[in-house]
Design a protein around this motif. Structure first.
Motif, PDB file in Angstrom:
ATOM      1  N   PRO A   1       2.289   2.374  -4.472  1.00 53.30           N
ATOM      2  CA  PRO A   1       1.199   3.023  -5.564  1.00 53.30           C
ATOM      3  C   PRO A   1       1.025   2.548  -6.306  1.00 53.30           C
ATOM      4  CG  PRO A   1       1.748   4.912  -4.521  1.00 53.30           C
ATOM      5  CD  PRO A   1       2.033   3.627  -3.659  1.00 53.30           C
TER       6      PRO A   1
ATOM      7  N   ASP B   1       0.087  -1.364  -0.270  1.00 54.86           N
ATOM      8  CA  ASP B   1      -0.115   0.056   0.311  1.00 54.86           C
ATOM      9  C   ASP B   1       0.983   1.403   0.211  1.00 54.86           C
ATOM     10  OD1 ASP B   1      -2.219  -1.811   0.018  1.00 54.86           O
ATOM     11  OD2 ASP B   1      -2.442  -2.052   2.441  1.00 54.86           O
ATOM     12  N   ASP B   2       1.958   0.940   0.243  1.00 63.04           N
ATOM     13  CA  ASP B   2       2.817   2.195   0.748  1.00 63.04           C
ATOM     14  C   ASP B   2       3.915   2.511  -0.885  1.00 63.04           C
ATOM     15  OD1 ASP B   2       2.405   2.721   3.509  1.00 63.04           O
ATOM     16  OD2 ASP B   2       3.978   1.369   3.021  1.00 63.04           O
TER      17      ASP B   2
ATOM     18  N   SER C   1       2.443  -0.887  -7.378  1.00 62.22           N
ATOM     19  CA  SER C   1       1.432  -1.635  -6.937  1.00 62.22           C
ATOM     20  C   SER C   1       0.078  -1.655  -8.056  1.00 62.22           C
ATOM     21  CB  SER C   1       0.875  -1.935  -5.989  1.00 62.22           C
ATOM     22  OG  SER C   1       1.336  -1.843  -4.616  1.00 62.22           O
TER      23      SER C   1
END
Length: 461
Positions: A383, A380-381, A386
Motif C-alpha cells: 500500500p 494491493d499488498d 503503490s
C-alpha cells in the motif's frame, strides 16, 4: 552413546589392558601400526586418539601426529609416553597434541583428561557452528547490476591484501556484508572476524573494548578483560561507523595501525597484533577532515583500499532478486508457505527510491509476507509504495489547461517533492536510531509530537 577412542600403540598387551579399563565408559578401537591407525581415522573418525610416542621400528609418534592433524586438526590427541621421553612429549604438545600420559597411567587422571579433551572439542565445534550461523547471513552478495559487479571485483582484489579497507555508503546498503565477504575470500577466513560499532559504545568504554584492561585498572574492573584486538589476533577487526570515533580514540587507533602493538588499560605488557583493519562509514570522511572532526593522518591510513557501495536506487535491476531472497527467508523463518511477487509488484518495488536501502527493503518485504493472505504478493499488498507511485504518476502525467490549473499542479509537484524528501529524511533517522522516535526527534531538533506528525504525513510507520 559412548564416545569413541582410538588407541594406536605397538605394545599389544598394553593396548589390551588399557582397553579393558576404559571400555566401561568408552567405545575403544585398537590398532598397532601407524598405517592401520590412519586408515581407521579416515574410515570412521574417532572422538579422541591415544597415540604412542615411541612406536616400533623406530617410528616417531610426532610424525604420525602431524599426519593426523592433516586429516582432521580438530581431533584431540593424547600422547602415551614413558618417563624418558617427557621432553619429546612436550614437543608433541607444541605440534598440536592435547596432552600426554605415562605408560602406567592413573586411570582417574586419564579419564579426567579424556573428558577435558572431549569438552574442549565440543566447545570448539559449538563455536564453529555459531560462527557458521553468523556467516550464513553474509555468504553471498545478491545482484547482477554493473554497480554491484564492480564491488565484487574490489572484494576479490582487496581480500588478498594486508592493507586497510575503507567501505563507504549510505545507511542500510550492506557495508558489513562487504566486510564479511572480504573476510570469507581472504586467507584469514578461518580466523576471527570481530565487529565493533563505534557509534554504539560510549567513548569512555571504547579503549577498554579495543585493548582490554587489567584487574583494578579503573573502578569496576574486577577482573582482566581481553580486548577486541587481542581476540582478533591475526584475524580481522571491523570498525562500523568509524566516523563516530572521538579525536582521542582516533589517536589511539592510529598508534595501533602504526606500531602494530598496544597495551591493556592498567597494564605494561606490550601485545603485538597482526589484525587486518576494515572500516565502514556512511559519512564523507574527507569532509569530516576538512571540518576538523577527523584526523587527517588517520584518514590517509584508512583510505588505502576504498570501496563505495552503491545505494539501492542506483541498482534497480537487483531489486527483484533481493525481493525474492528476502521473501524466501521470511517465509522460512515464519514457517509460512512460499510466496511470490506479481510482475506489477516487481515494477512498484523497482520504482520506489528506498531511502533506507536494503535494510528498508528487507523490513518492508517481511511485513508484506505477514500481511499478505494469499500466495501472490500484488500491488494491493504494497500500500505505501503503490500510493507513492500513484501520486507521482498522476501529478507528472496531468496536463494543465489553464494558468490556474498550472499553478495548482506546480504546487502539487512541489508538495510531492517535499514529501519525498521528508520521507527519506524521516526513514533515515528511524533507521539510524533503530526506530527510537525520541532520539530521532532530538537529532532532528524538533519535539516528539511534531516528529510523529511528519511520520504520519509521509506515510512512515
Amino acid at each position: 552413546m559412548k564416545s569413541q577412542l582410538l588407541i594406536i600403540d605397538d605394545d599389544e598387551q598394553f593396548v589390551q589392558d588399557l582397553s579393558l579399563l576404559l571400555e566401561m565408559h568408552y567405545q575403544c578401537r585398537k590398532t598397532h601400526t601407524p598405517a592401520d591407525g590412519l586408515r581407521e581415522i579416515r574410515s570412521q573418525e574417532p572422538d579422541v586418539i591415544l597415540l604412542d610416542l615411541m612406536l616400533g621400528d623406530n617410528q616417531n609418534g610426532i610424525d604420525v601426529l602431524e599426519q593426523i592433524k592433516r586429516i582432521n586438526e580438530d581431533i584431540p590427541v593424547i600422547m602415551i609416553t614413558d618417563h624418558s621421553s617427557i621432553k619429546t612429549a612436550v614437543q608433541a604438545m607444541q605440534k598440536g597434541a592435547f596432552d600426554y600420559i605415562s605408560k602406567t597411567p592413573d586411570m582417574e587422571e586419564l579419564s579426567l583428561l579424556i573428558q577435558k579433551s572431549l569438552e574442549q572439542r565440543r566447545l570448539k565445534e559449538q563455536a564453529q557452528t555459531l560462527q557458521e550461523e553468523i556467516q550464513s547471513a553474509y555468504h553471498e552478495m545478491i545482484g547482477i547490476s554493473e554497480a554491484i559487479e564492480k564491488v565484487r571485483e574490489k572484494i576479490h582484489l582487496f581480500s588478498a591484501s594486508l592493507n586497510t579497507v575503507l567501505i563507504s555508503g549510505e545507511s542500510g546498503v550492506g557495508k558489513e556484508l562487504v566486510a564479511r565477504q572480504i573476510h570469507q575470500h581472504s586467507q584469514r577466513k578461518k580466523k576471527p572476524f570481530i565487529a565493533l560499532n563505534c557509534a554504539a559504545i560510549p567513548d569512555q568504554l571504547l579503549e577498554s573494548e579495543l585493548f582490554g584492561h587489567e584487574k583494578g585498572a579503573f573502578t569496576g574492573a574486577e577482573s582482566r578483560k581481553t580486548g577486541k584486538f587481542e581476540i582478533a589476533s591475526d584475524g580481522i577487526v571491523f570498525f562500523d561507523e568509524i566516523s563516530e570515533l572521538s579525536m582521542e580514540s582516533q589517536a589511539k587507533l592510529l598508534r595501533v595501525l602504526q606500531e602494530k602493538e598496544f597495551e591493556r588499560l592498567g597494564g605494561n605488557t606490550i601485545i603485538e597484533t597482526d589484525a587486518k583493519i576494515i572500516c565502514a562509514t556512511n559519512r564523507d570522511l574527507s569532509e569530516r577532515v576538512a571540518k576538523g572532526k577527523f584526523r587527517e593522518d588517520l584518514y590517509y591510513r584508512l583510505d588505502v583500499l576504498p570501496i563505495q557501495v552503491p545505494p539501492l536506487r542506483d541498482r534497480p535491476a537487483d531489486i527483484p532478486l533481493l525481493a525474492d531472497h528476502f521473501v524466501k527467508r521470511a517465509c522460512r523463518e515464519m514457517k509460512k508457505p512460499l510466496k511470490a511477487f506479481s510482475s506489477a509488484a516487481y515494477e512498484i518495488l523497482q520504482q520506489y527510491p528506498w531511502p533506507g536501502n536494503i535494510r528498508e527493503l528487507r523490513n518492508y518485504i517481511t511485513r508484506a509476507v505477514i500481511l499478505t493472505e494469499g500466495d501472490l504478493i500484488g500491488p494491493d499488498d504494497l500500500p505505501m509504495l503503490s500510493h507513492q507511485q500513484l501520486n507521482s504518476e498522476t501529478i507528472s502525467r496531468k496536463i494543465p489547461k489553464t494558468w490556474a490549473e498550472m499553478d495548482e499542479l506546480r504546487k502539487a509537484v512541489a508538495e510531492e517533492a517535499s514529501r519525498s524528501v521528508e520521507r527519506r529524511f524521516i526513514s533515515y533517522l528511524l533507521e539510524k536510531f533503530d526506530g527510537n522516535v525520541t532520539k530521532a526527534a532530538e537529532h532532528a531538533g524538533i519535539n516528539r509530537t511534531n516528529f510523529h506528525k511528519i511520520m504520519k504525513r509521509c506515510g512512515v510507520s
